[in-house]
Every structure is written in structure tokens, then in C-alpha cells.
Design a protein around this motif. Sequence first.
Motif, PDB file in Angstrom:
ATOM      1  N   ASP A 135      44.899  15.795   9.230  1.00  0.00           N
ATOM      2  CA  ASP A 135      44.629  15.094   7.970  1.00  0.00           C
ATOM      3  C   ASP A 135      44.799  16.022   6.771  1.00  0.00           C
ATOM      4  N   ILE A 136      44.292  17.258   6.887  1.00  0.00           N
ATOM      5  CA  ILE A 136      44.398  18.212   5.780  1.00  0.00           C
ATOM      6  C   ILE A 136      45.852  18.599   5.555  1.00  0.00           C
ATOM      7  N   PHE A 137      46.604  18.747   6.642  1.00  0.00           N
ATOM      8  CA  PHE A 137      48.035  19.053   6.487  1.00  0.00           C
ATOM      9  C   PHE A 137      48.722  17.936   5.711  1.00  0.00           C
ATOM     10  N   TYR A 138      48.379  16.693   6.038  1.00  0.00           N
ATOM     11  CA  TYR A 138      48.976  15.552   5.332  1.00  0.00           C
ATOM     12  C   TYR A 138      48.597  15.565   3.852  1.00  0.00           C
ATOM     13  N   ILE A 139      47.323  15.803   3.566  1.00  0.00           N
ATOM     14  CA  ILE A 139      46.836  15.787   2.185  1.00  0.00           C
ATOM     15  C   ILE A 139      47.544  16.844   1.343  1.00  0.00           C
ATOM     16  N   GLU A 140      47.726  18.030   1.909  1.00  0.00           N
ATOM     17  CA  GLU A 140      48.323  19.145   1.164  1.00  0.00           C
ATOM     18  C   GLU A 140      49.837  19.055   1.084  1.00  0.00           C
ATOM     19  N   ASN A 141      50.456  18.289   1.975  1.00  0.00           N
ATOM     20  CA  ASN A 141      51.917  18.246   2.029  1.00  0.00           C
ATOM     21  C   ASN A 141      52.485  16.853   1.769  1.00  0.00           C
ATOM     22  N   TRP A 142      51.692  15.999   1.115  1.00  0.00           N
ATOM     23  CA  TRP A 142      52.131  14.622   0.905  1.00  0.00           C
ATOM     24  C   TRP A 142      53.426  14.562   0.119  1.00  0.00           C
ATOM     25  N   THR A 143      54.337  13.724   0.589  1.00  0.00           N
ATOM     26  CA  THR A 143      55.495  13.278  -0.191  1.00  0.00           C
ATOM     27  C   THR A 143      55.720  11.813   0.160  1.00  0.00           C
ATOM     28  N   PHE A 144      56.472  11.125  -0.653  1.00  0.00           N
ATOM     29  CA  PHE A 144      56.785   9.725  -0.375  1.00  0.00           C
ATOM     30  C   PHE A 144      57.522   9.603   0.957  1.00  0.00           C
ATOM     31  N   PHE A 145      58.447  10.547   1.220  1.00  0.00           N
ATOM     32  CA  PHE A 145      59.228  10.486   2.456  1.00  0.00           C
ATOM     33  C   PHE A 145      58.373  10.842   3.671  1.00  0.00           C
ATOM     34  N   PHE A 146      57.318  11.623   3.472  1.00  0.00           N
ATOM     35  CA  PHE A 146      56.379  11.912   4.556  1.00  0.00           C
ATOM     36  C   PHE A 146      55.684  10.614   4.971  1.00  0.00           C
ATOM     37  N   ASP A 147      55.302   9.789   3.993  1.00  0.00           N
ATOM     38  CA  ASP A 147      54.699   8.488   4.306  1.00  0.00           C
ATOM     39  C   ASP A 147      55.668   7.616   5.105  1.00  0.00           C
ATOM     40  N   ILE A 148      56.931   7.594   4.672  1.00  0.00           N
ATOM     41  CA  ILE A 148      57.941   6.789   5.375  1.00  0.00           C
ATOM     42  C   ILE A 148      58.083   7.281   6.816  1.00  0.00           C
ATOM     43  N   LYS A 149      58.095   8.597   6.995  1.00  0.00           N
ATOM     44  CA  LYS A 149      58.215   9.184   8.334  1.00  0.00           C
ATOM     45  C   LYS A 149      57.058   8.739   9.226  1.00  0.00           C
ATOM     46  N   ILE A 150      55.839   8.757   8.680  1.00  0.00           N
ATOM     47  CA  ILE A 150      54.655   8.371   9.461  1.00  0.00           C
ATOM     48  C   ILE A 150      54.716   6.890   9.835  1.00  0.00           C
TER      49      ILE A 150
END
Length: 468
Positions: free
Chosen positions: A438-453
Motif C-alpha cells: 500500500d505504501i509503495f502504491y501511495i508513494e509511486n502513484w501515477t494514472f498508468f499505475f492505476d490502469i495497470k492495477i
Amino acid sequence: MLRQNQRFLTQLYMLADLFCTLVVFMAAYWLKFYSGLLPSYNSVSFSTYLLWGTIYSFSAVLVGFYFQFYSPKRRKNYSYEILRILQIQTISFLGLLSLFFFTREVHISREFLAIFFVMNFVAITAYRYWVKSVLASLRRKGYNKRFVLIVGAGSVGRSFYSNLQQHPDLGYEVVGFLDDYQKEHALEHQNMKPIIGMLSDLQMKLDKEPIDEVIIALPLQAHAKYAEIIEVCERTGVKTLIIPDFFDLLPAKPFFDNFAGIPLINVRDIPLDELSNRILKRWFDIAFSLAAVILTSPIMLFIVIGLKLTSPGPILFKQERMGLDRKTFYMFKFRSMHVSDDSVSNTQWTVENDPRRTKFGSFLRRTSLDELPQFFNVLLGHMSVVGPRPERPYFVHQFKEEIPKYMIKHQIRPGITGWAQTNGLRGDTSIKDRIMFDIFYIENWTFFFDIKIILKTVLKGLINKNAY
């Protein structure tokens, strides 16, 4: 050879972008006016199109240069490049449309412009991916190396060395260590590059060895030596980077702020603190949730009928959860258990073969269909499509005392799915591991990261063996 010609490579990238854009222009022009696949009426000469295509190509390169898109990106991931390409192409395209307005160029085909923009973005993204893959392959084979000297052979320096060995695609090779307090590594660290001198030998090593970067990995007690080390490196023209002795307390991507003229390290820089990122994520959440509600409405109707026929009680189960800024809200689910007292459901985990479950409810939980009403939570602003899963306040108060950094997850909206869940951490799994993801996601958020998930959630399927 490549290491010494970065300026040449930068110019090569710029020329490649120019060439790619012009080739795509030709392809888009053929597709629109000569392929026969689209209506091809054209009242503007090819030379006019070519003029504007050339202006756009040079403008995109200049915008990219302004955004430092052509600076070395060895340490940047591919998602960073995609975002930059989208920004550059969008700004350049809007600039082109503005020029059309001021020059009253109203007869350029809008359909051609749309085709050109999409094809150009795809083409540049594809060729950049190919280049990045080729360079990563060459670096793994030992080409295009950059050489690093680590100042400090303590735990910080050794941790950096070990992490660097896990990324051969970056093309970094450690020359050795410098340290004043030990001449060689302990037996358990003999696999590391050797200690090749003391800090006083730094100038000599920089003169003799092809060193590109010096990593200062000294403890806080050695702070007084930093200025001299940096001065020696800068006098030689070698880049210097500092690993703080407290690096394990910092996020993956620390952010330097400025307050009253003093540089400060922001211990927890969150991309979603930026208004533009929050707006982008919120609009996507609304659009995606509306589409999901519309597309799954027949399934939800089937579930409503199934619940009414199989067990008495309400259709929806509402449970208090903790969300953004530690504020509580009621999260919606399709009811999967027999009706019970709230004090039980709010303070007890579900377990395998839980007697409270209904047969139909077990099916809903296994297939994650009980989560569908949470799209309404997203529309109400309680949740996001992607984010850390929310927990009940009763357990939050327990975990925040037992698990370090647990409360960081409440700095953004919770999600229906998340990075932890797509990596198998659902149901009866480690809470500590979930928080790390969760912390990795919070610190590395991008729009494309959301699409990947979201894509991983769909491709891996919604069946959850740990959902009881």
C-alpha cells in the motif's frame, strides 16, 4: 564509448522523434486521403499539411527539450516516459490548434488531426519502449556501463550495493568502496566489491579510475567530511549523490521542499497531494464507476433476486470503515451472511467455513461480486476505484500500535482494488505485507499505475481463494 557521448545520444533522440513524427504524419495523411478506408474529401493542398506537420514536429521537440525529456533517464521507469510523451504531445497539439485559430486555418481535416495525434503517440511510445528494452539488454551484457564508487563500507553502503546488484538493466558497476575504519569486508560480505582505500584516497581514485558517480554512504557522525568529499568530486567533474543515514525512514521517492530559504526533505511526499493528480483520479473514478454500474446492472439485479430468494434480510450490508484522513464512512456490500448484531460483524474476522455465511453469500464472496455496490461508494466520494483497502475502526486501532506505518494508508482514499490485492494479499494474508504494498502504491502513484492495477485485477480474475 556510449558513456562519453551522452550529448550525441540526446541529439540522436531528438532527430529520431522528428523523423518518427514526420513518418507518422505521412502515414496518417495516406490513411485519411488515399487508403479508401475513410471519407477523403480534401480542399487543402499536401504542401500545407506538410508545413503544419513540420511545425508540429519541431514544436514537440522544443517542448520536450523544455520538459527535460531528452536528459538521461537511465534510472527512470517506462511509465515516466509514457506520461512525459503524453504531456509533450498534448501541449504541442493544443499549440497547433491555437495556431490554426490565429491563422484562420479552418479547412484542415479534424479527423486527420485526431488520427495523427493518436498514431504519433502510439508510435513514439512503441519505439521508445524498443530503445529502452535494447539498452537494458545491452547493459545486462556489460555494455554502456556507468561506474560507481561508494564512500562508506558500513551498513548503508552495503545495502546500496546489494540493491544495485538486483538491477543489472540499469548498467551500473561498482568499482569498490572507500572507508576509514575497515580495510576489508567481514566474511559474510566477501562477495561484494573490495574496499580499495581510505577517504583520503578519493582524489587519486577519481584520477585513475573511470568513475562516473560517487555515492556518499557515510553515517551521520561523519557529516563534517561531506563538504570535502563533494568539493573533490566537483573539482574532478564527477557527480555526487548522498544516501542519508536515515534512508530507511524515507519514502521510495523523497521530495525536497523549501521553507524559509532552507531545503527540507519531505518525509512522505504523495503524488496525490497535487491538485491536478487528485482531479485526474477523481474524474477517472467517476467515469469508470458509472460505466461499471451500467455494465453490471444485470448482474446486480440477479444478485438482488438471489439474495431475496435464499435468505431473509436486507440486500445491502453496510459496515463502518476508516478512509481518507482517518474519517469513517459506511462501505456497501451485498449481504453474504445471516443478519447478526453489528458488534459481532465489526469486531470479528470471517474465517474458513464461517457458520454466519449463506450458501449464496459464499458464492458472492468467492467471486468478489459482493463488492459491486462499492462503486456507489466511489461515486459518493468515500472510495476510489484503486487504493488501499479500508479496514474497520476496531482493527485500525489495534494495527496502528502493532504495525509500523500502518496509518499512512489513510492519507489517500481507500479503493475497491489495490496493489496489495493484485499481488495476492487478500483475505487471510499478512497485514504487514499489505501495508508495504500500500505504501509503495501511495508513494509511486501515477494514472498508468492505476490502469495497470485494474488490468491485473481483471486478467487475474476476481476469484479469491482467501475470501471467507
